[in-house]
Design a protein around this motif. Structure first.
Motif, short mmCIF file in Angstrom:
data_model
loop_
_atom_site.label_atom_id
_atom_site.label_comp_id
_atom_site.label_asym_id
_atom_site.label_seq_id
_atom_site.Cartn_x
_atom_site.Cartn_y
_atom_site.Cartn_z
N PHE A 145 57.31 -27.87 -13.98
CA PHE A 145 58.74 -27.64 -13.79
C PHE A 145 59.59 -28.56 -14.68
N ILE A 146 59.09 -29.76 -14.95
CA ILE A 146 59.82 -30.65 -15.87
C ILE A 146 59.90 -30.01 -17.26
N ALA A 147 58.73 -29.55 -17.75
CA ALA A 147 58.70 -28.92 -19.08
C ALA A 147 59.55 -27.65 -19.10
N GLU A 148 59.48 -26.85 -18.02
CA GLU A 148 60.25 -25.60 -17.95
C GLU A 148 61.75 -25.90 -17.90
N SER A 149 62.11 -26.96 -17.20
CA SER A 149 63.53 -27.35 -17.13
C SER A 149 64.05 -27.73 -18.51
N TYR A 150 63.27 -28.50 -19.24
CA TYR A 150 63.68 -28.86 -20.60
C TYR A 150 63.82 -27.61 -21.47
N TYR A 151 62.91 -26.67 -21.29
CA TYR A 151 62.97 -25.44 -22.10
C TYR A 151 64.26 -24.67 -21.79
N LEU A 152 64.57 -24.51 -20.52
CA LEU A 152 65.77 -23.76 -20.14
C LEU A 152 67.05 -24.49 -20.53
N LYS A 153 66.95 -25.82 -20.67
CA LYS A 153 68.09 -26.60 -21.18
C LYS A 153 68.18 -26.52 -22.70
N LYS A 154 67.17 -25.90 -23.31
CA LYS A 154 67.03 -25.81 -24.77
C LYS A 154 66.82 -27.19 -25.42
N ASP A 155 66.28 -28.11 -24.64
CA ASP A 155 65.86 -29.41 -25.17
C ASP A 155 64.38 -29.26 -25.56
N PHE A 156 64.18 -28.59 -26.71
CA PHE A 156 62.83 -28.20 -27.10
C PHE A 156 61.94 -29.41 -27.44
N LYS A 157 62.55 -30.46 -27.97
CA LYS A 157 61.77 -31.65 -28.33
C LYS A 157 61.12 -32.26 -27.08
N SER A 158 61.93 -32.45 -26.03
CA SER A 158 61.40 -33.02 -24.79
C SER A 158 60.40 -32.06 -24.14
N CYS A 159 60.69 -30.78 -24.24
CA CYS A 159 59.78 -29.78 -23.68
C CYS A 159 58.41 -29.87 -24.34
N LEU A 160 58.38 -29.96 -25.65
CA LEU A 160 57.11 -30.04 -26.37
C LEU A 160 56.34 -31.31 -26.03
N GLN A 161 57.06 -32.40 -25.78
CA GLN A 161 56.39 -33.64 -25.38
C GLN A 161 55.70 -33.47 -24.02
N GLU A 162 56.39 -32.80 -23.10
CA GLU A 162 55.79 -32.55 -21.79
C GLU A 162 54.61 -31.60 -21.88
#
Length: 226
Positions: A145-162
């Motif tokens: 859910f952390i990674a999905e939240s970053y994705y939906l926020k369009k914070d792709f850099k943080s999403c990829l780290q997760e």
């Protein structure tokens, strides 16, 4: 006169033979000594290598122990929990954070924030869960859910780290496969069609969940038509 000459020749021959014998003994001694030194040098190198290998193993063991110590709770805490569980009667402090597992509460709060699209608050709740309760049964879902939240926020850099962390820690978990699909979609958004296709095909090939595999195949086919 001839007898004296013959005696002299015999003397010289005997002297020469004696010198040759001494020389042979001398050479043999030093050759043997050199061979002994060579063997000693080889043995010394072997001892040094064994010392080095032992030192390396000791270092690796310490490194491994430190790594495990970072993942597992403190041994004293584990022992305390074990003793509390096995006592027929015990007094538990209501305010003790070490005894009460609040991860289910944090997980439900995080999901509520996520469903209401309050992604920052959801990330905060799920992150608290993974930090305080790394061995919780909800940890993998929280990381998803952390990674999905970053994705939906369009914070792709943080999403990829997760996503990278999930692949490293839970490579066989179905949720890792689902979040990898987001990696493919991020690649598509960056016009990296080949990379996206490769991610989808990898998920379809390496995970057993049929719904996940079917979704990955559909995404891979959609990329091929672009």
């Amino acid at each position: 006169m001839k007898n004296q000459s013959s005696l002299f020749v015999i003397f010289c021959l005997c002297l020469t033979a004696g010198l040759l014998g001494v020389y042979a003994v001398f050479v043999g001694y030093f050759n043997g000594h050199q061979e002994y030194e060579m063997r000693l040098t080889v043995l010394q190198k072997q001892v040094d290598k064994e010392k080095f290998d032992n030192s390396l193993l000791t270092y690796q063991l310490k490194d491994f122990q430190q790594t495990v110590a970072q993942v597992l709770p403190d041994n004293k805490k584990l022992q305390a929990k074990y003793e509390l569980k096995n006592l027929a009667s015990s007094v538990r402090s209501p305010a003790s954070d070490e005894v009460v597992d609040l991860s289910p509460v944090l997980f439900e709060k995080g999901k509520k924030f996520f469903n209401s699209q309050s992604y920052d608050k959801a990330i905060q709740q799920f992150s608290t869960l993974t930090e305080k309760y790394p061995l919780s049964s909800h940890t993998v879902e929280a990381k998803f859910f952390i990674a999905e939240s970053y994705y939906l926020k369009k914070d792709f850099k943080s999403c990829l780290q997760e996503i990278d962390a999930m692949v490293s820690q839970y490579p066989d978990n179905d949720l890792t496969g689902f979040i990898l699909l987001r990696m493919g979609q991020i690649s598509e958004a960056n016009n990296q069609v080949e990379e996206a296709s490769e991610v989808y095909k990898t998920v379809a090939k390496n995970f057993k969940n049929e719904k996940l595999k079917e979704q990955a195949r559909k995404l891979a086919q959609s990329v091929e038509y672009k």
